[in-house]
Design a protein around this motif. Sequence first.
Motif, PDB file in Angstrom:
ATOM      1  N   ILE A 165       0.834  -1.202   0.000  1.00  0.00           N
ATOM      2  CA  ILE A 165       0.000   0.000   0.000  1.00  0.00           C
ATOM      3  C   ILE A 165       0.872   1.257   0.000  1.00  0.00           C
ATOM      4  N   SER A 166       1.955   1.211   0.799  1.00  0.00           N
ATOM      5  CA  SER A 166       2.797   2.404   0.912  1.00  0.00           C
ATOM      6  C   SER A 166       3.463   2.746  -0.412  1.00  0.00           C
ATOM      7  N   LEU A 167       3.671   1.737  -1.259  1.00  0.00           N
ATOM      8  CA  LEU A 167       4.354   1.965  -2.536  1.00  0.00           C
ATOM      9  C   LEU A 167       3.365   2.209  -3.680  1.00  0.00           C
ATOM     10  N   ASN A 168       2.096   2.332  -3.320  1.00  0.00           N
ATOM     11  CA  ASN A 168       1.079   2.508  -4.351  1.00  0.00           C
ATOM     12  C   ASN A 168       0.707   3.984  -4.485  1.00  0.00           C
ATOM     13  N   ASP A 169       0.177   4.324  -5.633  1.00  0.00           N
ATOM     14  CA  ASP A 169      -0.347   5.669  -5.837  1.00  0.00           C
ATOM     15  C   ASP A 169      -1.527   5.897  -4.891  1.00  0.00           C
ATOM     16  N   GLY A 170      -1.574   7.083  -4.300  1.00  0.00           N
ATOM     17  CA  GLY A 170      -2.553   7.355  -3.257  1.00  0.00           C
ATOM     18  C   GLY A 170      -3.997   7.262  -3.698  1.00  0.00           C
ATOM     19  N   VAL A 171      -4.314   7.914  -4.800  1.00  0.00           N
ATOM     20  CA  VAL A 171      -5.702   7.948  -5.258  1.00  0.00           C
ATOM     21  C   VAL A 171      -6.175   6.539  -5.614  1.00  0.00           C
ATOM     22  N   ASP A 172      -5.277   5.792  -6.260  1.00  0.00           N
ATOM     23  CA  ASP A 172      -5.611   4.430  -6.665  1.00  0.00           C
ATOM     24  C   ASP A 172      -5.803   3.524  -5.462  1.00  0.00           C
ATOM     25  N   ALA A 173      -4.962   3.731  -4.423  1.00  0.00           N
ATOM     26  CA  ALA A 173      -5.014   2.880  -3.231  1.00  0.00           C
ATOM     27  C   ALA A 173      -6.343   3.023  -2.505  1.00  0.00           C
ATOM     28  N   ALA A 174      -6.960   4.193  -2.612  1.00  0.00           N
ATOM     29  CA  ALA A 174      -8.226   4.440  -1.918  1.00  0.00           C
ATOM     30  C   ALA A 174      -9.322   3.497  -2.397  1.00  0.00           C
ATOM     31  N   ARG A 175      -9.134   2.895  -3.602  1.00  0.00           N
ATOM     32  CA  ARG A 175     -10.118   1.936  -4.107  1.00  0.00           C
ATOM     33  C   ARG A 175     -10.060   0.604  -3.360  1.00  0.00           C
ATOM     34  N   GLY A 176      -8.956   0.393  -2.647  1.00  0.00           N
ATOM     35  CA  GLY A 176      -8.785  -0.866  -1.926  1.00  0.00           C
ATOM     36  C   GLY A 176      -8.306  -1.977  -2.831  1.00  0.00           C
ATOM     37  N   GLY A 177      -8.291  -3.198  -2.305  1.00  0.00           N
ATOM     38  CA  GLY A 177      -7.946  -4.364  -3.104  1.00  0.00           C
ATOM     39  C   GLY A 177      -6.471  -4.542  -3.400  1.00  0.00           C
ATOM     40  N   PHE A 200       2.617   1.799  -9.000  1.00  0.00           N
ATOM     41  CA  PHE A 200       3.792   2.105  -8.191  1.00  0.00           C
ATOM     42  C   PHE A 200       4.036   3.607  -8.074  1.00  0.00           C
ATOM     43  N   SER A 201       4.339   4.048  -6.822  1.00  0.00           N
ATOM     44  CA  SER A 201       4.628   5.463  -6.592  1.00  0.00           C
ATOM     45  C   SER A 201       5.413   5.617  -5.299  1.00  0.00           C
ATOM     46  N   LEU A 202       6.394   6.524  -5.310  1.00  0.00           N
ATOM     47  CA  LEU A 202       7.175   6.774  -4.094  1.00  0.00           C
ATOM     48  C   LEU A 202       6.775   8.100  -3.447  1.00  0.00           C
ATOM     49  N   GLU A 203       5.657   8.629  -3.926  1.00  0.00           N
ATOM     50  CA  GLU A 203       5.185   9.947  -3.482  1.00  0.00           C
ATOM     51  C   GLU A 203       5.078  10.063  -1.949  1.00  0.00           C
ATOM     52  N   SER A 204       4.529   9.031  -1.318  1.00  0.00           N
ATOM     53  CA  SER A 204       4.324   9.091   0.131  1.00  0.00           C
ATOM     54  C   SER A 204       5.649   9.199   0.873  1.00  0.00           C
ATOM     55  N   TYR A 205       6.645   8.404   0.433  1.00  0.00           N
ATOM     56  CA  TYR A 205       7.952   8.447   1.082  1.00  0.00           C
ATOM     57  C   TYR A 205       8.621   9.788   0.854  1.00  0.00           C
ATOM     58  N   ALA A 206       8.486  10.316  -0.356  1.00  0.00           N
ATOM     59  CA  ALA A 206       9.064  11.623  -0.666  1.00  0.00           C
ATOM     60  C   ALA A 206       8.470  12.685   0.253  1.00  0.00           C
ATOM     61  N   PHE A 207       7.184  12.585   0.495  1.00  0.00           N
ATOM     62  CA  PHE A 207       6.502  13.524   1.386  1.00  0.00           C
ATOM     63  C   PHE A 207       7.062  13.423   2.800  1.00  0.00           C
ATOM     64  N   LEU A 208       7.311  12.203   3.264  1.00  0.00           N
ATOM     65  CA  LEU A 208       7.837  12.002   4.620  1.00  0.00           C
ATOM     66  C   LEU A 208       9.259  12.528   4.771  1.00  0.00           C
ATOM     67  N   MET A 209      10.080  12.270   3.751  1.00  0.00           N
ATOM     68  CA  MET A 209      11.495  12.634   3.845  1.00  0.00           C
ATOM     69  C   MET A 209      11.705  14.142   3.882  1.00  0.00           C
ATOM     70  N   LYS A 210      10.720  14.856   3.385  1.00  0.00           N
ATOM     71  CA  LYS A 210      10.841  16.323   3.385  1.00  0.00           C
ATOM     72  C   LYS A 210      10.731  16.894   4.796  1.00  0.00           C
ATOM     73  N   ASN A 211      10.340  16.022   5.738  1.00  0.00           N
ATOM     74  CA  ASN A 211      10.062  16.512   7.075  1.00  0.00           C
ATOM     75  C   ASN A 211      11.271  16.372   7.996  1.00  0.00           C
ATOM     76  N   PRO A 212      11.906  17.511   8.422  1.00  0.00           N
ATOM     77  CA  PRO A 212      13.103  17.408   9.278  1.00  0.00           C
ATOM     78  C   PRO A 212      12.804  16.852  10.662  1.00  0.00           C
ATOM     79  N   LYS A 213      11.585  16.956  11.131  1.00  0.00           N
ATOM     80  CA  LYS A 213      11.253  16.465  12.477  1.00  0.00           C
ATOM     81  C   LYS A 213      11.340  14.944  12.549  1.00  0.00           C
ATOM     82  N   LEU A 214      11.189  14.305  11.409  1.00  0.00           N
ATOM     83  CA  LEU A 214      11.306  12.857  11.353  1.00  0.00           C
ATOM     84  C   LEU A 214      12.712  12.427  11.745  1.00  0.00           C
ATOM     85  N   PHE A 215      13.702  13.149  11.234  1.00  0.00           N
ATOM     86  CA  PHE A 215      15.098  12.830  11.520  1.00  0.00           C
ATOM     87  C   PHE A 215      15.412  13.071  13.000  1.00  0.00           C
ATOM     88  N   ASP A 216      14.950  14.202  13.536  1.00  0.00           N
ATOM     89  CA  ASP A 216      15.157  14.495  14.963  1.00  0.00           C
ATOM     90  C   ASP A 216      14.590  13.381  15.827  1.00  0.00           C
TER      91      ASP A 216
END
Lengths: 317, 300
Positions: free
Chosen positions: B42-54, B62-78
Amino acid sequence: MNSEVVNIQAQPKSRFNHIKRTVYKERQLWLLSIPMIIWVFIFSYLPMYGIIIAFMKYIPGRNMFKSQWVGFQHFQTFFHSPDFWHILRNTLAISGLGIVFGFTAPIILALLLNELRLKVFKRVVQTISYLPHFISWVVVASILFAILGNEGFMNDMLMRLGIIDKPIAFLGEGKYFWGLLTATNVWKDVGWSTIIYLSAIAGVDSELYDAGKVDGLGRFGMVWHIILPSIRPTIAVLFILGIGGILNAGFEQQLLIGNSQTREYHEVIDTYAYKYGIQLGNYSYATAIGLLKSVISLVLVLGANRISKKALDTSIL
Amino acid sequence: MSSSSIGIKPTLGSRIFDVCNVVFMLAFMVVMLYPFVNLLAISLNDGVDAARGGIYLFPREFSLESYAFLMKNPKLFDGFVISILRVVVGTVTCVFMTGLLAYIVTIRNFSGRKFMRVLFLITMYFGGGLIPTYLLMVQLGLTNTFNVYWIPGLIQAYYMMLMASYMQGLPEALFESARIDGASELKIYIRVVIPISMPVFAAIAVFSSVGHWNSWFDVILYNSSGTWDTLQTYLRKLLLEVEALQQIQDAQAAYSKYRNISSSTLRAAVTMVVTLPIVVVYPFMQKYFVGGMTLGAVKG
């Protein structure tokens, strides 16, 4: 050689100065013990002393000693509160299920793992079985939301198989909560809990197996007559601990998985005390509830220990 | 030592049992692993498509969008650094002190042995409870500090019991000869007890580090300021934000910014981020707590 010489010299000395030498030896031990005694006094016994606010009307920020004594008023309030019975019910139901399934499952799994012939396979199963234990409840809650949500795996499968017509709100309805929590607890810790049993099984003297073989024991006989009696002390100790913790029905789980719809089924003593104490600032009331719980737990563990001592000759105290 | 490995002639019943056992174990592994596999997909799937379930085993789009969004956050590293620090400091101090106590309470002719044992065992069944402990931490000034993560957990009575029961199986002569040679108790503990009790020390270290890594409640309780937020609390906050995001998903701003991210994919990505370090590290730890857990080494 050297140690023999020392031994010969030490022998008469130990006869004459035995007491003196013991005191000398113990001076070191006490020196190590004192910091620990101070630590345990501050972090365990001071909070116990702080329990007296359970009998007071303690107001945060004000001197504890100037607080008004109210006796058992907070306890009475708790017993008469409309929440009392369902909190007690939830606590006992959740930890009762935990003892029935969470305590027996690892023993069975350990025995089954021990019977696997292929050691590589056994190691792989073990490695995988430990994994959920390393996962925090925050993450487990997240997994549950994903798997059991409306579009999640569980509902999707059940609908495809035609068992249900519309998604079941597993996490949104109270009646599923106990089963859900028990299953989750077992899933998370069954593998991990086998470690202690497997290590106990590994400690069984191999001569016992040889003796069993001579006596013509089969595989089941080996388990029943040799392995189980050998790991009985381990089982007894863990069971005593389990009984002592019967009022610990979980805490983080409830806070993370439960929601306002499941409150009637997930609210246990600890979450209730947390809600009233920390969130609502009613420190005395929450302390009284905590005290009640501790006293009952202590009585339970002493009772379990007594029974274990008599029946199994194993004691933890 | 398994009863099957000492050469009992396998009967038919025994064979059938073996097959059932293996089948059971395979199913068991699937139950243990599948949630992670599912979330990874699920984490590696496109967000809109994943909402359909299954999505079961593999991402559909395939999409890395979610991880890219997380990595932009400096608080994650702290949060990650604070979590690691907590695990290391908390585990080392706890194992050393608890082990020392376990050694002290196993010395047979120590007159304070029973006293120390009972003093700590009492804490296992009777404590001040949440509120008095919380008020104490406030009074000691430990709240909103890093110290609150390790000082209150320095000695664990339960671990003491496990370690002491292991040490009781060690030959007394070992310590006695060291004592006669003039070694101090602390030296005996460090030089003799720790090396020969390595299996139980390693096991307790794993217990302890897992506890520290997984801790969530004490962080929100004692670090309400958020200065020392660990990875867990950070991720929990993010999960709650995701919920909020889901609620405002229709709003134009949120929609355009996180176009390809849905709450379900972001949640899955978050789960993977906190799980992955564990998955990477723990096969290495495993050999300490499983491989060495036999008493045979001591007997030799």
